[in-house]
Structure formats: C-alpha cells, structure tokens
Design a protein around this motif. Structure first.
Motif, PDB file in Angstrom:
ATOM      1  N   MET A 188      -4.997 -51.896  -9.504  1.00 13.68           N
ATOM      2  CA  MET A 188      -4.075 -50.839  -9.918  1.00 13.68           C
ATOM      3  C   MET A 188      -4.705 -49.959 -10.995  1.00 13.68           C
ATOM      4  O   MET A 188      -4.661 -48.727 -10.932  1.00 13.68           O
ATOM      5  CB  MET A 188      -2.775 -51.446 -10.448  1.00 13.68           C
ATOM      6  N   GLY A 189      -5.275 -50.599 -12.007  1.00  9.49           N
ATOM      7  CA  GLY A 189      -5.887 -49.849 -13.099  1.00  9.49           C
ATOM      8  C   GLY A 189      -7.044 -48.994 -12.628  1.00  9.49           C
ATOM      9  O   GLY A 189      -7.194 -47.839 -13.050  1.00  9.49           O
TER      10      GLY A 189
ATOM     11  N   CYS B 133      -5.237 -43.252 -19.719  1.00  9.23           N
ATOM     12  CA  CYS B 133      -5.023 -44.219 -20.810  1.00  9.23           C
ATOM     13  C   CYS B 133      -4.133 -45.372 -20.357  1.00  9.23           C
ATOM     14  O   CYS B 133      -4.441 -46.542 -20.613  1.00  9.23           O
ATOM     15  CB  CYS B 133      -4.394 -43.510 -22.012  1.00  9.23           C
ATOM     16  N   PHE B 134      -3.039 -45.056 -19.696  1.00 12.07           N
ATOM     17  CA  PHE B 134      -2.095 -46.076 -19.253  1.00 12.07           C
ATOM     18  C   PHE B 134      -2.757 -47.059 -18.288  1.00 12.07           C
ATOM     19  O   PHE B 134      -2.635 -48.280 -18.431  1.00 12.07           O
ATOM     20  CB  PHE B 134      -0.892 -45.399 -18.581  1.00 12.07           C
TER      21      PHE B 134
ATOM     22  N   GLY C  31      -4.040 -60.956 -11.917  1.00 11.40           N
ATOM     23  CA  GLY C  31      -5.128 -60.227 -12.566  1.00 11.40           C
ATOM     24  C   GLY C  31      -5.856 -59.308 -11.606  1.00 11.40           C
ATOM     25  O   GLY C  31      -6.201 -58.161 -11.953  1.00 11.40           O
ATOM     26  N   ALA C  32      -6.098 -59.780 -10.387  1.00 13.62           N
ATOM     27  CA  ALA C  32      -6.792 -58.970  -9.389  1.00 13.62           C
ATOM     28  C   ALA C  32      -5.972 -57.733  -9.015  1.00 13.62           C
ATOM     29  O   ALA C  32      -6.513 -56.626  -8.889  1.00 13.62           O
ATOM     30  CB  ALA C  32      -7.085 -59.802  -8.143  1.00 13.62           C
ATOM     31  N   VAL C  33      -4.650 -57.917  -8.850  1.00 18.00           N
ATOM     32  CA  VAL C  33      -3.780 -56.781  -8.506  1.00 18.00           C
ATOM     33  C   VAL C  33      -3.790 -55.749  -9.629  1.00 18.00           C
ATOM     34  O   VAL C  33      -3.894 -54.537  -9.383  1.00 18.00           O
ATOM     35  CB  VAL C  33      -2.344 -57.272  -8.231  1.00 18.00           C
ATOM     36  N   LEU C  34      -3.702 -56.227 -10.879  1.00 16.60           N
ATOM     37  CA  LEU C  34      -3.714 -55.303 -12.017  1.00 16.60           C
ATOM     38  C   LEU C  34      -5.054 -54.573 -12.131  1.00 16.60           C
ATOM     39  O   LEU C  34      -5.102 -53.383 -12.484  1.00 16.60           O
ATOM     40  CB  LEU C  34      -3.418 -56.060 -13.310  1.00 16.60           C
TER      41      LEU C  34
ATOM     42  N   ILE D 256      -3.872 -51.171 -18.235  1.00 19.08           N
ATOM     43  CA  ILE D 256      -3.577 -52.075 -17.118  1.00 19.08           C
ATOM     44  C   ILE D 256      -4.848 -52.760 -16.638  1.00 19.08           C
ATOM     45  O   ILE D 256      -4.859 -53.971 -16.359  1.00 19.08           O
ATOM     46  CB  ILE D 256      -2.918 -51.292 -15.955  1.00 19.08           C
ATOM     47  N   PHE D 257      -5.934 -51.992 -16.550  1.00 20.77           N
ATOM     48  CA  PHE D 257      -7.212 -52.543 -16.096  1.00 20.77           C
ATOM     49  C   PHE D 257      -7.700 -53.648 -17.040  1.00 20.77           C
ATOM     50  O   PHE D 257      -8.120 -54.727 -16.602  1.00 20.77           O
ATOM     51  CB  PHE D 257      -8.250 -51.425 -16.001  1.00 20.77           C
TER      52      PHE D 257
END
Length: 242
Positions: free
Chosen positions: A73-74, A13-14, A67-70, A18-19
C-alpha cells in the motif's frame, strides 16, 4: 504550491508512514517466526503443547501478512503520487477499499458471533487453569509469567483465586501466590484473597474503561482510510483530465 501539489505531498508523506509501519510489522512477524525456539518454547510450555500455543505462534504469520499489505500500500501510494501513475493510484484505492471492507466485515462478525469468542475464552481459560494447577511454582518460566501478569493487572488467577485451589503450589506451601494476597500471611484459609479479581475480569474492565479510546482509534483509522481513498481518486481524476 497549488491544491494538486499539496495533495501530492500529503499522499507521499502519508504513504511513506504506512510503508515504514509495514516494514516494522513485517520485521516483527519475521522475528517471531525465526526466533520461535525461545518465544515458541515459552508458549508451548504455557499451553502444554496444545492448540492454544499453536494458534498464538501463528500470530507471526498474521504480522507478516499485515506488514506485507502495508508495504505494498505504501509503495503504491508513494510511487503513484510522485510519478502521477493512474495505474498505481487505482491499485492503491482498490487495496485500501478491500482492507476497509474486511475491517467492517470483521467487526460485524465479532458482534454477530460473540458466542464464538466466549467459547474461545472458555477454552483458553481451561488451559490457563490447568497450567496453573500443574506448573505454577514448579516451572520457573510459567511462574514468572503468571507473577508478572498478576502483578501488572493486580489480579489473581485466570478467573479468581480458586484457580490455585488444590494446585501443586498451594498443596505444597499451604499459601496463595503473593500477587493474590492483601496482607503478609495469605495462608490457604485466608479469606482476603477473595477480594482480588481474576485476570480475565481485570482485562475486561481495562478494555471497558478504555473503550472510548479504542473506539476513537478505530474511528480514526476508518477516517484515514476514507481520506486515503478520496485523495487517490482525486489525484486519479485530475491526472485523467490533464
């Protein structure tokens, strides 16, 4: 649901949030760069085609990078949790750790090199005052931008009302802009405009008044990052022990 199942669901969920946030930021960044004909045109007029306008336009690249990093990460967090992939969880931990270290380093740099920030504000102020004196009242886009800014922040000029002194607008109309006025006349010699603070002052006051909120947000982000790293490592260790 056991502790591991709960941790797995929370990770999914978290990182799903982020995604989605990364996708939204990436979309805004792409829009800023693609629609540079309108947004960039306004900024170029505001900055007289100087370096400030170019730097502002580069915000699009920053948004795309963030945005790409997030997104990555997601994706790693979600897939790593669902598939119980040690490799993805480890990559997720490394990326979050790098982001956390970069944030801490950035905060230290800002505190240590506050003079650089002052110089940047000074250059921005010079451009803003130049813009006021040359284009306010002459260029409709610039005039509207300044009027909206001064109305919302309840301020006058970048530093204060003297930014409009000897400007083309004041020399032509013999009065200050309406947002600078505390009465209906506001002629060139009307001293009541001196009571209205500059927009830089209003912005600094706003930041100071909301410093607790900003600090709480920053602390909250740091706590979430630490929690994300702890969760990914906990899952990594549990999967290794199976």
């Amino acid at each position: 649901m056991g502790c591991f199942g709960f941790l797995k669901a929370m990770m999914f969920c978290f990182n799903g949030i982020i995604f989605l946030a990364g996708a939204a930021i990436l979309g805004v960044g792409v829009w800023v760069k693609v629609d540079s004909s309108s947004l960039g045109g306004l900024l170029q007029k505001l900055g007289q085609g100087g370096g400030v306008a170019s730097q502002l336009l580069n915000v699009g690249y920053l948004l795309i990078a963030v945005g790409a990093v997030l997104l990555v990460m997601g994706f790693l967090g979600c897939c790593g949790a669902i598939r119980e992939s040690q490799c993805m969880l480890l990559l997720f931990f490394i990326i979050v750790l790098i982001v956390f270290i970069a944030e801490v380093a950035g905060a230290v740099v800002v505190l240590a090199f506050s003079s650089v920030a002052r110089d940047l504000i000074q250059k921005l102020g010079d451009e803003a005052v130049k813009n006021i004196k040359q284009d306010y009242g002459k260029n409709s886009e610039v005039t509207t931008l300044w009027n909206e800014t001064m109305t919302k922040l309840k301020c006058c000029g970048f530093y204060n009302y003297t930014d409009f002194t000897d400007s083309q607008f004041v020399n032509t109309t013999q009065r200050y802009p309406t947002p600078c006025c505390k009465n209906s006349t506001c002629t060139y010699n009307n001293a009541t405009v001196s009571d209205v603070s500059g927009c830089l002052n209003s912005l600094v006051t706003f930041i100071k008044d909301n410093s607790v909120v900003l600090g709480a947000v920053g602390l909250g982000i740091a706590v979430l990052e630490i929690a994300a790293m702890a969760s990914s490592m906990t899952m990594y260790c549990k999967i290794s022990s199976k």
